[in-house]
Motif scaffolding. Structure first.
Motif, PDB file in Angstrom:
ATOM      1  N   ALA A  43      34.247  45.265  41.750  1.00  0.00           N
ATOM      2  CA  ALA A  43      33.830  46.106  42.875  1.00  0.00           C
ATOM      3  C   ALA A  43      32.320  46.075  43.049  1.00  0.00           C
ATOM      4  O   ALA A  43      31.807  46.151  44.173  1.00  0.00           O
ATOM      5  N   GLY A  44      31.592  45.933  41.937  1.00  0.00           N
ATOM      6  CA  GLY A  44      30.136  45.899  41.997  1.00  0.00           C
ATOM      7  C   GLY A  44      29.582  44.642  42.637  1.00  0.00           C
ATOM      8  O   GLY A  44      28.384  44.594  42.972  1.00  0.00           O
ATOM      9  N   MET A  45      30.428  43.638  42.836  1.00  0.00           N
ATOM     10  CA  MET A  45      29.970  42.393  43.455  1.00  0.00           C
ATOM     11  C   MET A  45      29.847  42.505  44.976  1.00  0.00           C
ATOM     12  O   MET A  45      29.267  41.634  45.618  1.00  0.00           O
ATOM     13  N   PHE A  46      30.387  43.580  45.557  1.00  0.00           N
ATOM     14  CA  PHE A  46      30.251  43.789  47.002  1.00  0.00           C
ATOM     15  C   PHE A  46      28.917  44.482  47.259  1.00  0.00           C
ATOM     16  O   PHE A  46      28.723  45.631  46.850  1.00  0.00           O
ATOM     17  N   LEU A  47      28.029  43.801  47.922  1.00  0.00           N
ATOM     18  CA  LEU A  47      26.709  44.369  48.191  1.00  0.00           C
ATOM     19  C   LEU A  47      26.801  45.578  49.112  1.00  0.00           C
ATOM     20  O   LEU A  47      26.106  46.570  48.928  1.00  0.00           O
ATOM     21  N   HIS A  48      27.673  45.493  50.100  1.00  0.00           N
ATOM     22  CA  HIS A  48      27.846  46.574  51.063  1.00  0.00           C
ATOM     23  C   HIS A  48      29.276  47.102  50.985  1.00  0.00           C
ATOM     24  O   HIS A  48      30.232  46.325  51.014  1.00  0.00           O
ATOM     25  N   PHE A  49      29.415  48.400  50.923  1.00  0.00           N
ATOM     26  CA  PHE A  49      30.742  48.993  50.779  1.00  0.00           C
ATOM     27  C   PHE A  49      31.641  48.655  51.960  1.00  0.00           C
ATOM     28  O   PHE A  49      32.858  48.510  51.793  1.00  0.00           O
ATOM     29  N   ASP A  50      31.074  48.523  53.155  1.00  0.00           N
ATOM     30  CA  ASP A  50      31.940  48.254  54.304  1.00  0.00           C
ATOM     31  C   ASP A  50      32.659  46.912  54.190  1.00  0.00           C
ATOM     32  O   ASP A  50      33.716  46.709  54.783  1.00  0.00           O
ATOM     33  N   THR A  72      39.563  57.733  35.131  1.00  0.00           N
ATOM     34  CA  THR A  72      38.456  57.737  34.179  1.00  0.00           C
ATOM     35  C   THR A  72      37.564  56.516  34.363  1.00  0.00           C
ATOM     36  O   THR A  72      38.037  55.380  34.330  1.00  0.00           O
ATOM     37  N   GLY A  73      36.259  56.758  34.584  1.00  0.00           N
ATOM     38  CA  GLY A  73      35.283  55.680  34.659  1.00  0.00           C
ATOM     39  C   GLY A  73      35.153  54.994  35.995  1.00  0.00           C
ATOM     40  O   GLY A  73      34.301  54.119  36.150  1.00  0.00           O
ATOM     41  N   TRP A  74      35.984  55.381  36.969  1.00  0.00           N
ATOM     42  CA  TRP A  74      35.947  54.701  38.263  1.00  0.00           C
ATOM     43  C   TRP A  74      35.361  55.593  39.347  1.00  0.00           C
ATOM     44  O   TRP A  74      35.774  56.747  39.513  1.00  0.00           O
ATOM     45  N   ALA A  75      34.419  55.026  40.103  1.00  0.00           N
ATOM     46  CA  ALA A  75      33.973  55.629  41.349  1.00  0.00           C
ATOM     47  C   ALA A  75      34.946  55.226  42.456  1.00  0.00           C
ATOM     48  O   ALA A  75      35.857  54.404  42.252  1.00  0.00           O
ATOM     49  N   VAL A  76      34.744  55.768  43.643  1.00  0.00           N
ATOM     50  CA  VAL A  76      35.622  55.465  44.771  1.00  0.00           C
ATOM     51  C   VAL A  76      35.712  53.959  45.002  1.00  0.00           C
ATOM     52  O   VAL A  76      36.796  53.405  45.209  1.00  0.00           O
ATOM     53  N   ARG A  77      34.601  53.259  44.963  1.00  0.00           N
ATOM     54  CA  ARG A  77      34.620  51.822  45.245  1.00  0.00           C
ATOM     55  C   ARG A  77      35.406  51.047  44.192  1.00  0.00           C
ATOM     56  O   ARG A  77      36.069  50.061  44.503  1.00  0.00           O
ATOM     57  N   ASP A 102      29.623  57.805  50.011  1.00  0.00           N
ATOM     58  CA  ASP A 102      30.915  58.306  49.539  1.00  0.00           C
ATOM     59  C   ASP A 102      31.492  57.408  48.442  1.00  0.00           C
ATOM     60  O   ASP A 102      32.207  57.881  47.560  1.00  0.00           O
ATOM     61  N   SER A 103      31.184  56.129  48.520  1.00  0.00           N
ATOM     62  CA  SER A 103      31.802  55.170  47.605  1.00  0.00           C
ATOM     63  C   SER A 103      31.366  55.350  46.160  1.00  0.00           C
ATOM     64  O   SER A 103      31.971  54.785  45.248  1.00  0.00           O
ATOM     65  N   TRP A 104      30.312  56.136  45.948  1.00  0.00           N
ATOM     66  CA  TRP A 104      29.833  56.375  44.582  1.00  0.00           C
ATOM     67  C   TRP A 104      30.359  57.680  43.998  1.00  0.00           C
ATOM     68  O   TRP A 104      30.034  58.028  42.855  1.00  0.00           O
ATOM     69  N   GLN A 105      31.175  58.377  44.761  1.00  0.00           N
ATOM     70  CA  GLN A 105      31.749  59.632  44.266  1.00  0.00           C
ATOM     71  C   GLN A 105      32.763  59.344  43.148  1.00  0.00           C
ATOM     72  O   GLN A 105      33.424  58.297  43.149  1.00  0.00           O
ATOM     73  N   PRO A 106      32.911  60.264  42.199  1.00  0.00           N
ATOM     74  CA  PRO A 106      33.894  60.056  41.135  1.00  0.00           C
ATOM     75  C   PRO A 106      35.322  60.205  41.657  1.00  0.00           C
ATOM     76  O   PRO A 106      35.544  60.765  42.736  1.00  0.00           O
TER      77      PRO A 106
END
Length: 238
Positions: free
Chosen positions: A110-117, A51-56, A43-47
């Protein structure tokens, strides 16, 4: 504790008035937490509506706003007040260099978090801490944030608006997610009307007004005609 004094001869605000910002913030944050809590990595990769941001990416931005609120609620200021719940937003305009830099920073961070949880858990615990601090803070206390001084109650209103608008952004591709809170949407409407200088003369729902007023939805030709000269002010903030 430094508090905003009522004008001479005016009675202090009632308990309902004083607690309204706290209750609206609780409603907005709890509604957003209900969206975030069940999200999985996929889910975290959903738009989103940003603009330009995914859920995460958007969730990281919301985390930083909770953190800002938590710090501000513990940062009493000497005054004078130079912003309120409406004029705070006059600094926030879309398509500025600062907005573009903020988008990049949130994506990288946000990309620095390996796991979304990990990100989800940090957001939920920080939001809960912010609500705890808000409940323990006199709304009349003067606090500092973003280089400005305002009452804690007005700060809570700005946090409510931020959380509610981003709730709408977050669920753009999550059709079964819980809806934004009614008090949060009402707070957004009050803020947008304040920036417009009058109640919006269109039969918009709270959600539509929130999206149109912040540039998420472009004005139609008919809406622009109905707004008249005020159409040039849209988006009112973003």
């Amino acid at each position: 504790m430094i508090e905003a004094e009522p004008p001479q001869g005016q009675a202090p605000p009632s308990e309902a008035v004083r607690t309204a910002p706290v209750r609206a913030l609780h409603a907005a944050y709890q509604a957003l937490a209900a969206v975030v809590d069940p999200l999985e990595d996929e889910d975290s990769w959903q738009p989103t509506g940003c603009t330009g941001w995914a859920v995460r990416d958007l969730l990281f931005h919301c985390l930083m706003d909770c953190r800002r609120g938590l710090v501000a609620l513990h940062t009493p200021a000497p005054g004078p007040v130079d912003r309120d719940a409406v004029t705070y937003w006059s600094d926030w305009r879309p398509d500025t260099e600062g907005a573009a830099n903020g988008r990049r920073w949130a994506r990288v961070s946000a990309g620095m978090f390996l796991h979304f949880d990990q990100l989800r858990g940090l957001y939920l615990e920080t939001a809960a801490a912010t609500l705890h601090a808000a409940s323990a803070t006199d709304p009349g206390l003067l606090v500092s944030t973003q280089g400005h001084t305002l009452t804690a109650g007005d700060l809570m209103s700005t946090l409510t608006v931020e959380a509610t608008v981003h709730h709408l952004d977050l669920v753009a591709a999550l059709p079964h997610a819980p809806v934004a809170s009614t008090p949060g949407l009402a707070c957004v409407r009050t803020t947008l009307d304040g920036l417009l200088g009058r109640p919006v003369p269109l039969d918009w729902s709270d959600e539509h007004y929130a999206r149109a007023g912040t540039g998420r939805l472009p004005l139609t030709a008919a809406e622009a005609r109905a707004l008249g000269p005020d159409a040039a002010s849209f988006p009112l903030f973003g």
